[in-house]
Design a protein around this motif. Structure first.
Motif, PDB file in Angstrom:
ATOM      1  N   ILE A   1       2.098   1.144  -1.445  1.00 37.91           N
ATOM      2  CA  ILE A   1       1.352   2.065  -0.579  1.00 37.91           C
ATOM      3  C   ILE A   1      -0.131   1.855  -0.838  1.00 37.91           C
ATOM      4  O   ILE A   1      -0.615   2.083  -1.943  1.00 37.91           O
ATOM      5  CB  ILE A   1       1.751   3.529  -0.842  1.00 37.91           C
ATOM      6  N   ASN A   2      -0.838   1.409   0.191  1.00 35.31           N
ATOM      7  CA  ASN A   2      -2.271   1.154   0.086  1.00 35.31           C
ATOM      8  C   ASN A   2      -3.044   2.369   0.572  1.00 35.31           C
ATOM      9  O   ASN A   2      -3.005   2.711   1.757  1.00 35.31           O
ATOM     10  CB  ASN A   2      -2.647  -0.071   0.926  1.00 35.31           C
ATOM     11  N   ASN A   3      -3.733   3.008  -0.356  1.00 35.80           N
ATOM     12  CA  ASN A   3      -4.459   4.241  -0.039  1.00 35.80           C
ATOM     13  C   ASN A   3      -5.818   4.194  -0.725  1.00 35.80           C
ATOM     14  O   ASN A   3      -5.946   4.530  -1.884  1.00 35.80           O
ATOM     15  CB  ASN A   3      -3.659   5.456  -0.533  1.00 35.80           C
ATOM     16  N   ALA A   4      -6.819   3.735  -0.011  1.00 36.41           N
ATOM     17  CA  ALA A   4      -8.154   3.658  -0.613  1.00 36.41           C
ATOM     18  C   ALA A   4      -9.214   3.701   0.473  1.00 36.41           C
ATOM     19  O   ALA A   4      -8.991   3.221   1.578  1.00 36.41           O
ATOM     20  CB  ALA A   4      -8.302   2.369  -1.426  1.00 36.41           C
TER      21      ALA A   4
ATOM     22  N   PRO B   1      -4.259  -6.165  -2.709  1.00 38.24           N
ATOM     23  CA  PRO B   1      -2.971  -5.689  -3.231  1.00 38.24           C
ATOM     24  C   PRO B   1      -1.765  -6.376  -2.586  1.00 38.24           C
ATOM     25  O   PRO B   1      -0.779  -6.671  -3.270  1.00 38.24           O
ATOM     26  CB  PRO B   1      -2.996  -4.183  -2.920  1.00 38.24           C
ATOM     27  N   VAL B   2      -1.833  -6.631  -1.284  1.00 34.91           N
ATOM     28  CA  VAL B   2      -0.713  -7.310  -0.616  1.00 34.91           C
ATOM     29  C   VAL B   2      -0.513  -8.693  -1.237  1.00 34.91           C
ATOM     30  O   VAL B   2       0.622  -9.097  -1.551  1.00 34.91           O
ATOM     31  CB  VAL B   2      -0.946  -7.408   0.900  1.00 34.91           C
ATOM     32  N   LYS B   3      -1.596  -9.424  -1.420  1.00 29.31           N
ATOM     33  CA  LYS B   3      -1.480 -10.751  -2.034  1.00 29.31           C
ATOM     34  C   LYS B   3      -0.920 -10.657  -3.454  1.00 29.31           C
ATOM     35  O   LYS B   3      -0.070 -11.463  -3.859  1.00 29.31           O
ATOM     36  CB  LYS B   3      -2.851 -11.424  -2.065  1.00 29.31           C
ATOM     37  N   ALA B   4      -1.387  -9.680  -4.207  1.00 24.25           N
ATOM     38  CA  ALA B   4      -0.997  -9.566  -5.612  1.00 24.25           C
ATOM     39  C   ALA B   4       0.471  -9.190  -5.781  1.00 24.25           C
ATOM     40  O   ALA B   4       1.128  -9.625  -6.736  1.00 24.25           O
ATOM     41  CB  ALA B   4      -1.888  -8.539  -6.313  1.00 24.25           C
ATOM     42  N   PHE B   5       1.000  -8.368  -4.872  1.00 26.19           N
ATOM     43  CA  PHE B   5       2.372  -7.867  -5.024  1.00 26.19           C
ATOM     44  C   PHE B   5       3.379  -8.547  -4.099  1.00 26.19           C
ATOM     45  O   PHE B   5       4.570  -8.214  -4.161  1.00 26.19           O
ATOM     46  CB  PHE B   5       2.396  -6.350  -4.775  1.00 26.19           C
TER      47      PHE B   5
ATOM     48  N   CYS C   1      14.616  -3.949  -0.209  1.00 29.04           N
ATOM     49  CA  CYS C   1      14.081  -2.916   0.695  1.00 29.04           C
ATOM     50  C   CYS C   1      12.563  -2.922   0.644  1.00 29.04           C
ATOM     51  O   CYS C   1      11.918  -1.864   0.676  1.00 29.04           O
ATOM     52  CB  CYS C   1      14.617  -1.537   0.333  1.00 29.04           C
ATOM     53  N   GLY C   2      11.961  -4.104   0.576  1.00 29.70           N
ATOM     54  CA  GLY C   2      10.518  -4.222   0.422  1.00 29.70           C
ATOM     55  C   GLY C   2       9.738  -3.580   1.561  1.00 29.70           C
ATOM     56  O   GLY C   2      10.111  -3.703   2.731  1.00 29.70           O
ATOM     57  N   SER C   3       8.649  -2.900   1.208  1.00 31.35           N
ATOM     58  CA  SER C   3       7.828  -2.273   2.243  1.00 31.35           C
ATOM     59  C   SER C   3       6.371  -2.195   1.809  1.00 31.35           C
ATOM     60  O   SER C   3       6.076  -2.084   0.620  1.00 31.35           O
ATOM     61  CB  SER C   3       8.340  -0.868   2.581  1.00 31.35           C
ATOM     62  N   ILE C   4       5.504  -2.266   2.804  1.00 28.61           N
ATOM     63  CA  ILE C   4       4.068  -2.058   2.622  1.00 28.61           C
ATOM     64  C   ILE C   4       3.659  -0.974   3.606  1.00 28.61           C
ATOM     65  O   ILE C   4       3.970  -1.065   4.798  1.00 28.61           O
ATOM     66  CB  ILE C   4       3.271  -3.347   2.896  1.00 28.61           C
TER      67      ILE C   4
ATOM     68  N   PHE D   1       8.160   8.432   3.629  1.00 24.41           N
ATOM     69  CA  PHE D   1       9.234   8.138   4.575  1.00 24.41           C
ATOM     70  C   PHE D   1       9.153   6.688   5.045  1.00 24.41           C
ATOM     71  O   PHE D   1      10.146   5.949   5.013  1.00 24.41           O
ATOM     72  CB  PHE D   1       9.169   9.072   5.782  1.00 24.41           C
ATOM     73  N   LEU D   2       7.975   6.245   5.492  1.00 24.64           N
ATOM     74  CA  LEU D   2       7.830   4.879   5.988  1.00 24.64           C
ATOM     75  C   LEU D   2       8.072   3.848   4.891  1.00 24.64           C
ATOM     76  O   LEU D   2       8.605   2.771   5.154  1.00 24.64           O
ATOM     77  CB  LEU D   2       6.435   4.678   6.591  1.00 24.64           C
ATOM     78  N   ALA D   3       7.684   4.185   3.668  1.00 28.52           N
ATOM     79  CA  ALA D   3       7.890   3.264   2.549  1.00 28.52           C
ATOM     80  C   ALA D   3       9.344   3.176   2.123  1.00 28.52           C
ATOM     81  O   ALA D   3       9.780   2.156   1.577  1.00 28.52           O
ATOM     82  CB  ALA D   3       7.032   3.702   1.362  1.00 28.52           C
ATOM     83  N   SER D   4      10.102   4.218   2.394  1.00 28.23           N
ATOM     84  CA  SER D   4      11.460   4.347   1.855  1.00 28.23           C
ATOM     85  C   SER D   4      12.510   3.657   2.717  1.00 28.23           C
ATOM     86  O   SER D   4      12.266   3.328   3.883  1.00 28.23           O
ATOM     87  CB  SER D   4      11.819   5.827   1.738  1.00 28.23           C
ATOM     88  N   PRO D   5      13.714   3.468   2.157  1.00 30.66           N
ATOM     89  CA  PRO D   5      14.821   2.905   2.938  1.00 30.66           C
ATOM     90  C   PRO D   5      15.223   3.757   4.135  1.00 30.66           C
ATOM     91  O   PRO D   5      15.945   3.268   5.012  1.00 30.66           O
ATOM     92  CB  PRO D   5      15.959   2.823   1.910  1.00 30.66           C
ATOM     93  N   LEU D   6      14.805   5.017   4.190  1.00 30.15           N
ATOM     94  CA  LEU D   6      15.111   5.838   5.360  1.00 30.15           C
ATOM     95  C   LEU D   6      14.526   5.232   6.637  1.00 30.15           C
ATOM     96  O   LEU D   6      15.043   5.458   7.730  1.00 30.15           O
ATOM     97  CB  LEU D   6      14.562   7.257   5.184  1.00 30.15           C
TER      98      LEU D   6
END
Length: 264
Positions: free
Chosen positions: A91-94, A124-128, A137-140, A240-245
């Motif tokens: 989760i990118n929050n900055a 962060p996307v590149k790093a992770f 269940c990968g998510s950004i 919610f968006l990050a989760s498997p739901l």
């Protein structure tokens, strides 16, 4: 309701206060292991203490990190993998908004806004990314603003940078589908924050309390719900968006603006 994140590992950038910390707490309540970072060491330590006092059995990791420093973010990603294992959710929050119109926005300010809104996500996307590829269940999930679709003249540089981030998020969702990684975002309206608290302390009408003062702002700005959002409200949408739901949702956004949006 369960977010189905038990046993998963999440990272939240800018997680030491506000929406980020609210997302951290939701993930921990759901049984996830969570790492978060921030630039302010004291605030970061305070947030960790707060979480561990409420959830003493939680698996957490925190590290001071400037998300605009590529090597700093890389070290954070390596430490997270060492402490908690591969990451399932990022989760990118900055980043805060810049108040300025075209005439008083200096050339370097356009660059700073683009750097903050873009590279606080790109690094962060590149790093992770390699860790996320290992997840089933990968998510950004990116915290963005309603300004991306509804620009404000007094926040012209931020509005343009937010629109670019929305475009980037959609592009990544298509590119990363091959890895089974979903990419989504939320679009914030006006949400209670440290910025608003500082403005409240400097208010001219000291007879108004916080609820009255913020309600007046919401009404004056034309927010149908006539209040500012609370940090936990966008945090619910984020998790919610990050989760498997949200397993069949990618390249999408959730508007969290109290009805402030003027578009279809």
């Amino acid at each position: 309701m369960s977010f189905q994140v038990e046993g998963k590992t999440a990272v939240v950038t800018g997680g030491s206060s506000g929406i980020g910390l609210a997302a951290v707490e939701l993930l921990i309540k759901g049984g996830a292991s969570v790492a978060w970072c921030g630039r302010d060491e004291a605030r970061l330590l305070h947030s960790k203490d707060y979480i561990l006092q409420k959830y003493p059995e939680a698996k957490v990791y925190t590290q001071s990190c400037n998300v605009l420093d590529k090597s700093d973010v890389t070290r954070f990603a390596e430490a997270v993998k060492s402490k908690l294992g591969n990451v399932d959710m990022l989760i990118n929050n900055a980043g805060q908004g810049r108040v300025s119109n075209f005439e008083n926005t200096q050339d370097e300010d356009w660059l700073k806004e683009t750097e903050l809104k873009y590279f606080s996500v790109i690094f962060p996307v590149k790093a992770f990314l390699e860790q996320l590829k290992q997840s089933d269940c990968g998510s950004i999930t990116n915290v963005n603003s309603l300004l991306a679709l509804q620009p404000e003249p007094h926040m012209i540089a931020t509005s343009a940078a937010r629109a670019a981030l929305l475009n980037l998020t959609h592009s990544l969702s298509h590119e990363f589908v091959q890895y089974g990684i979903r990419v989504n975002s939320i679009l914030l309206g006006m949400v209670e924050s440290a910025q608003w608290k500082r403005r409240f302390e400097q208010r001219s009408d000291t007879e108004l309390n916080w609820e009255q003062w913020t309600a007046n702002i919401a009404r004056n700005r034309g927010i149908p719900m006539q209040r500012l959002g609370k940090p936990e409200e966008p945090a619910h949408a984020l998790v919610f968006l990050a989760s498997p739901l949200a397993s069949y949702t990618t390249g999408s956004t959730i508007d969290v603006s109290g009805g402030f949006n003027k578009h279809l």
